[in-house]
Each structure stands twice: as C-alpha cells, then as structure tokens.
Enzyme design. Structure first.
Site, PDB file in Angstrom:
ATOM      1  CB  SER A  61      31.347  79.065  67.756  1.00  0.00           C
ATOM      2  OG  SER A  61      31.705  79.693  66.810  1.00  0.00           O
TER       3      SER A  61
ATOM      4  CE1 TYR B  48      26.503  81.927  68.380  1.00  0.00           C
ATOM      5  CE2 TYR B  48      28.765  82.195  67.614  1.00  0.00           C
ATOM      6  CZ  TYR B  48      27.708  81.524  67.765  1.00  0.00           C
ATOM      7  OH  TYR B  48      27.730  79.878  67.232  1.00  0.00           O
TER       8      TYR B  48
ATOM      9  CE  LYS C 267      28.167  79.453  70.577  1.00  0.00           C
ATOM     10  NZ  LYS C 267      27.745  77.949  71.022  1.00  0.00           N
TER      11      LYS C 267
END
Length: 262
Positions: free
Chosen positions: A137, A150, A154
């Site tokens: 991402s 998150y 990532k």
C-alpha cells in the site's frame, strides 16, 4: 516479464485489486490463473467471468498456501507469477487496539508473504525465472494516519519485498511491490479516508500499472504517481514530512473518519 503463456496465482482474487488482476492476466493471455480467496464463492464468480479457476485459501495458514501452490502445480505444472495480494481492513486506532487485531494484521500483511515465498521462490530460483508481487500500500512507503496496525504491517510487507529482491534478484527472481493509495474496493466503499485524498482508482486502473510494472520489471508499482513525490519528500526532510502527517492526523482523526486504506 510477459504474462502471455504464464501461470499465475492471485490471493485475494475474489474482489477488488485481486479480481482486477485475475481478469487482466487472463486477458493478457495467461495459460492459467488461479483466483484464491478465503471466500471461495467470490473467487468462483470472478473465475467464471474470465476462464480462470478458483481455489480456497486462508493466507493466515501456511498449510493453506502450500496446498494452493501444490494444487496449482498439479493443474498447470508450475507457478510463474505469485501475487501475494490478500489484505484486511485497518480499523481506526492505534496502541489501544487489541492484540488479536495486531496479530491478524501481522499474519495477513506479513507472514502470508513469507509463507508464500517459501512455497514458490525455491522452484523459481531453481529454473532461473519467476515473479513474486507483494501488494503493500502507499501506507507501506508513507504510513497512514488512521490505523497504526495497518501502517506498521504494510511497512513490513514492503520491507519483505525489498529483501526478496535483494536476496534473489540476481538469481532469476523478479520482485515488485504494489503501493496504491485509494482503490475502489469493498474496503473503500464507505470512503477512502486519507488514502483517498488523491482520488480513487478502479481495480482495472491498478491492473494497468501492475502489467506495465511486470513488463518493465521495476520494483515499485505506483498507480498513484503522487506517492513517489511524497516518498521523495519524506526522504529529503523526514521531520518536515512527519509534521505534515501530524496535520493530516489531526484533520482525519478529528473528523472521526474511519480508515479505508488500499
């Protein structure tokens, strides 16, 4: 690498970016594409549209990944391209979030890539050719203000992709890392949060970037070109960049906007 004539596995292939890649790889003339997903019915729907095949896979279980690869070998003889794409939503919050969420994020966004590499990289290196694509991402390069687990996991996904390319890039393995911002998926249906600030792309647009990246064998696949500028700014003046992110954090967390990262 050209996709025509190749065999590809795409995890998270039942929706979003994964589904877009399954369809595009088949359109590019792949010999076989496996749409792998925890939700088999969703994968079967995508596969049925384009002539791919669907297989179940829970990427938090190494045995599932090994079984997925073995069944693909039995069907097609080998795996040329592995897209480690499955991901889960980053719930809004930080250090207060429960350990169970952190652990699941580590499994899906971290260990799933490790387990997949164990399953396919040795065979790719042995024959001197293969492609491993990690979907991280823009959060892996830049972070994301709404969800600590998150952004952290990532980063781990990006770091592992880097390590694979460093370790095996001169032994026939091609490695790329996909780092989009907001993409129109089930995960972004309620809004893109800070990830959508530069516009929401379709999975088909992301697939365009991935195909071009594979053809050119570049490391970073950046559907949002602005991400490269932000990453360069981060490296040039880290403290100033963090200050800017603090402003974004105040903006989005102050509004109570839930995170819907790519």
């Amino acid at each position: 690498m050209q996709i025509q004539g190749k065999v590809a596995i795409v995890t998270g292939g039942g929706s979003g970016i994964g589904a877009g890649l399954v369809r595009r790889f088949m359109a590019e003339g792949a010999r076989g594409v496996v749409a792998a997903d925890l939700r088999l019915e969703a994968a079967e729907a995508v596969a049925g549209e384009c002539g791919a095949i669907a297989l179940p896979c829970d990427v938090t279980r190494e045995a599932d990944i090994q079984a997925l690869v073995q069944r693909t070998r039995e069907r097609f003889g080998g795996v040329d391209i592995y897209v480690s794409n499955a991901g889960i939503l980053g719930r809004m919050g930080g250090i207060e979030l429960e350990d169970e969420l952190w652990d699941r994020m580590w499994q899906v966004h971290g260990m799933a890539h490790v387990w997949a590499a164990r399953a396919v990289v040795p065979e790719m290196v042995a024959r001197g050719e293969g492609y491993f694509l990690v979907t991280a991402s823009a959060a892996g390069l830049l972070n994301i203000v709404e969800s600590a687990p998150y952004g952290v996991t990532k980063h781990a996904a990006l770091a592992f992709a880097e390590w694979l390319r460093i370790a095996y890039g001169r032994r026939g393995l091609r490695v790329s890392c996909l780092c989009p911002q907001g993409v129109q998926t089930e995960m972004t249906r309620e809004g893109g949060g800070s990830a959508g600030q530069d516009g929401m792309l379709t999975p088909e647009q992301v697939a365009d970037t991935v195909v071009q990246t594979l053809h050119e064998e570049r490391f970073l696949a950046l559907p949002h070109p602005e991400v490269l500028k932000y990453f360069q700014a981060k490296g040039q003046d880290y403290d100033r960049w963090i200050g800017g992110m603090q402003k974004i954090h105040a903006q989005y967390m102050g509004q109570g906007t839930a995170s819907r990262p790519a």
